[in-house]
Structures are given as structure tokens and as C-alpha cells.
Design an enzyme around this catalytic site. Structure first.
Site, PDB file in Angstrom:
ATOM      1  N   HIS A 118      39.064  23.271  45.058  1.00 51.87           N
ATOM      2  CA  HIS A 118      39.213  22.773  46.431  1.00 51.87           C
ATOM      3  C   HIS A 118      38.897  23.828  47.490  1.00 51.87           C
ATOM      4  O   HIS A 118      39.568  23.951  48.501  1.00 51.87           O
ATOM      5  CB  HIS A 118      40.608  22.216  46.642  1.00 51.87           C
ATOM      6  CG  HIS A 118      40.905  20.986  45.841  1.00 51.87           C
ATOM      7  ND1 HIS A 118      39.936  20.051  45.518  1.00 51.87           N
ATOM      8  CD2 HIS A 118      42.066  20.529  45.278  1.00 51.87           C
ATOM      9  CE1 HIS A 118      40.488  19.080  44.807  1.00 51.87           C
ATOM     10  NE2 HIS A 118      41.764  19.345  44.645  1.00 51.87           N
ATOM     11  N   HIS A 193      42.711  14.105  50.240  1.00 53.77           N
ATOM     12  CA  HIS A 193      43.551  14.293  49.051  1.00 53.77           C
ATOM     13  C   HIS A 193      44.956  13.695  49.215  1.00 53.77           C
ATOM     14  O   HIS A 193      45.938  14.279  48.777  1.00 53.77           O
ATOM     15  CB  HIS A 193      43.649  15.795  48.748  1.00 53.77           C
ATOM     16  CG  HIS A 193      43.952  16.130  47.322  1.00 53.77           C
ATOM     17  ND1 HIS A 193      45.187  15.961  46.750  1.00 53.77           N
ATOM     18  CD2 HIS A 193      43.163  16.634  46.348  1.00 53.77           C
ATOM     19  CE1 HIS A 193      45.161  16.361  45.496  1.00 53.77           C
ATOM     20  NE2 HIS A 193      43.930  16.771  45.217  1.00 53.77           N
ATOM     21  N   GLU A 326      39.989  10.264  45.188  1.00 51.73           N
ATOM     22  CA  GLU A 326      39.261  11.202  46.038  1.00 51.73           C
ATOM     23  C   GLU A 326      37.765  10.964  45.883  1.00 51.73           C
ATOM     24  O   GLU A 326      37.154  11.426  44.915  1.00 51.73           O
ATOM     25  CB  GLU A 326      39.599  12.638  45.657  1.00 51.73           C
ATOM     26  CG  GLU A 326      41.090  12.942  45.583  1.00 51.73           C
ATOM     27  CD  GLU A 326      41.381  14.099  44.651  1.00 51.73           C
ATOM     28  OE1 GLU A 326      40.823  15.195  44.861  1.00 51.73           O
ATOM     29  OE2 GLU A 326      42.154  13.909  43.688  1.00 51.73           O
TER      30      GLU A 326
END
Length: 361
Positions: A118, A193, A326
Site C-alpha cells: 500500500h 480500503h 478494493e
């Protein structure tokens, strides 16, 4: 949606995302901002461009917050779950925290074993965004902006990033992520998220929820959750949710739970939005979530790493107490030439469009 085409809607939303400040100066102080339309409300903080709550009624009119998260802002600054965050510059995992682009190898900051997850230890979900625009009214929205600098977390080039959260109809939350590289080619793969629990964030396991995912293939992963490079059919596997099924009915055959990228079918025009997934609450609320997006993949994650995480109202979240959907480019695509490219050069625009439609049964 209020009788406008999906394409027209997203064109208008793109204009909102780039409109700049409509009143006063950009705001960089960290705060929580509410969007409200009737009984539907969404709260967002400019720390990490994070969704902190989503409140709506159930089929009997009882209100509940269906997004996992924390009380106040402070816990988000030390968050390891990415509750509600806008993650990037590259969402999901990059193997061995490196990639090669145009003959140059870029070394990133690892934060998931040897890999980058991420965007690194200080990805976009861990920075302060500027509030560029906040508009109330019938269709409230907020636009947030972040300038990512050349070399941030190891990624090349300066990058302008915008996200707009908008309530554009009754019980419809739309998200547009828009990024423009300024100086160098760079990978871009943003993801929203939020952990969803349609029974309410305190209602426990999501394993009785029914889910349908409009995808016939996945990108299998190794023990570190890094894609192998293969694209594999879901037929005959516990990853097949082309027909609606309870998560509990198949998760026992997936060690650790679901954390996998699904390969979405392409829309007819090659660039528009299409239906990605449908989730029906398994706890009797009657809430249904329908997700639409324009990305090639979606990560289905069942909160496998939640372990006694103190959240809102002093509630402790446990494993499988929330699920994430996601939409994204494929994980580790920078190291797999057969995956759709995430590389954008100056002059090109990254656009990631999502729409969460809530209804009641």
C-alpha cells in the site's frame, strides 16, 4: 442514480475533482468532514483521505454505521489496518520492494516483510491531504488533494493526486480517484480500503454474508501474497462466487481467509464502469451493497489480520469482522509484464471510478 448515464455522471464528477477551491483557502488542518443526504451520512478525514463512518438505515429504518474504524482522528495516525484509507502510490504488494522502469531500478521502502504494501510505511493513507473543496446541499461532496514528491517512499516523479467523495443519490456513495504525473513516468494504483460490515460495525463476523463477484479468474499468490504471474480460472475452486454464496460456505478451503485479486470482465466500451460485486448482509438487516468500478481487478479481503483491534465505541474487532472490496490494478503489475500496465507518463491521467450503491431487502 438520478436518471443520468453513468458516463455523464463520471464526467461531471471529474470536473468536481479538478475544480479547486470554491470558497476560502485550501484547508490542511486535520479534521473530520460530514456529507449528508437525509438519513445517509458519510464522514471523511483528510488524514489519509479516510472514510471514518458510513451511516444508513436498515430495511426497518434502524440506523447503523457500517464502516469499521476508530473514534476521533488520533488512532488513525497509528493504524496498521488501513481502515477506510485511500492507499497508494501503489496499492497492494510489490515484490521485494523494487521494480525496474525504463532501465532504472527503483528501491522502495519495505513494510510487509521484504515487500512493499500500500505504498510503503508512509503511503497516501498516512499523510495529510488538503481539503480543496467541500460542498453541502442535495448532492454533497468533498475533494481532497495531495502532492506526492519525487522519491517519496522510493517512487519516481512528482504526482498530483485528487479524490472526491460524493453522495450523488439516495444511498449512493461515489468515489473518483484522479492522478497526474508531473515529471517522470511512474506506477499509479490507488485503492479505497474501507472495511464493510452491513450489519453494523459492531455486529461481528461477515462470514454469513452472501457475495457475488463478477469475475471468472484470479491472480494466484505465493505464501507472501505476491502474485505468481499466472491468471487462473475460478471454476471448481472456493474462489468462485459467480453465483451468490455465503462466504462461510467456501472460506474453510482458503487457508487464512480471502485476500486475492479477481480479474474483472472488461466493459463493452473498454473503459467504462461495470458491476463488480454484490454483498447481502447475513445478520438480518436487509442491507445490500452493490459495487461498480472501472478498474481491471478487485481485491476481496475478509479481515484476516484483525486481532482484538479496538475500534469505535470501545468495540474490539476480531478476525472476519469486516470485508474489503478494493478495485485496483493487478498487484505487483510492475514486475509482471503480462499484467495490465500501471505506468503513467507526464501528460497522461489516471482515473479510478467507484460507486457504492446501497439498497434494502
Amino acid at each position: 442514480m438520478a436518471r443520468i448515464s453513468v458516463l455523464s455522471f463520471f464526467l461531471s464528477l471529474l470536473l468536481l475533482a479538478t475544480a479547486g477551491v470554491s470558497a476560502g483557502s485550501p484547508r490542511t488542518r486535520v479534521g473530520i468532514y460530514e456529507l449528508r443526504r437525509g438519513e445517509f451520512s458519510v464522514k471523511v478525514t483528510n488524514w489519509g483521505a479516510t472514510i471514518t463512518s458510513v451511516v444508513l438505515p436498515d430495511s426497518k429504518g434502524k440506523l447503523a454505521d457500517i464502516a469499521l474504524g476508530y473514534d476521533g482522528i488520533s488512532p488513525y495516525t497509528n493504524d496498521t489496518t488501513n481502515f477506510g484509507a485511500l492507499v497508494g502510490r501503489v496499492a497492494n504488494r510489490i515484490a521485494n520492494a523494487r521494480f525496474t522502469l525504463n532501465g532504472t531500478t527503483y528501491h522502495l521502502l519495505p513494510n510487509d516483510g521484504n515487500n512493499t504494501l500500500h505504498g510503503g510505511p508512509r503511503g497516501f493513507g498516512r499523510v495529510i491531504w488538503t481539503v480543496k473543496d467541500k460542498v453541502d446541499g442535495e448532492y454533497p461532496y468533498i475533494t481532497l488533494y495531495y502532492r506526492s514528491f519525487d522519491g517519496e517512499q522510493g517512487f519516481p516523479g512528482d504526482l498530483d493526486v485528487y479524490v472526491t467523495y460524493k453522495i450523488d443519490d439516495d444511498f449512493v456513495l461515489s468515489v473518483i480517484m484522479h492522478a497526474v504525473p508531473l515529471t517522470k513516468p511512474t506506477p499509479i494504483n490507488l485503492a479505497q480500503h474501507t472495511y464493510w460490515n452491513l450489519g453494523g460495525h459492531q455486529s461481528g463476523s461477515i462470514l454469513e454474508d452472501r457475495i457475488e463477484i463478477f469475475a471468472s479468474h484470479i491472480t494466484p499468490v505465493n505464501d507472501e501474497l505476491i502474485p505468481t504471474g499466472e491468471i487462473r480460472s475460478v471454476s471448481g475452486t472456493p474462489f468462485d462466487f459467480r453465483d451468490p454464496a455465503k462466504i462461510a460456505s467456501k472460506i474453510g478451503r482458503v487457508p487464512g481467509g480471502y485476500d486475492i485479486n479477481y480479474v474483472l470482465s472488461s466493459p463493452a466500451d473498454g473503459q467504462g464502469v461495470r458491476k463488480v460485486a454484490v454483498v447481502e448482509d447475513g445478520r438480518g438487516s436487509g442491507r445490500v451493497l452493490e459495487l461498480w468500478a472501472n478498474q481491471p481487478g478487485v481485491q476481496f479481503y475478509t479481515g484476516n489480520f484483525l486481532k482484538h483491534e479496538r475500534g469505535k465505541n470501545g468495540h474490539y474487532y476480531k478476525i472476519h469482522d469486516g470485508l474489503c472490496l478494493e478495485t485496483q490494478g493487478f498487484p505487483d503489475s510492475v514486475n509482471h509484464p503480462n499484467f495490465p500496465s500501471q505506468i503513467y507518463s507526464p501528460g497522461q491521467v489516471y482515473k479510478h471510478l467507484m460507486q457504492f450503491k446501497f439498497s434494502f431487502k
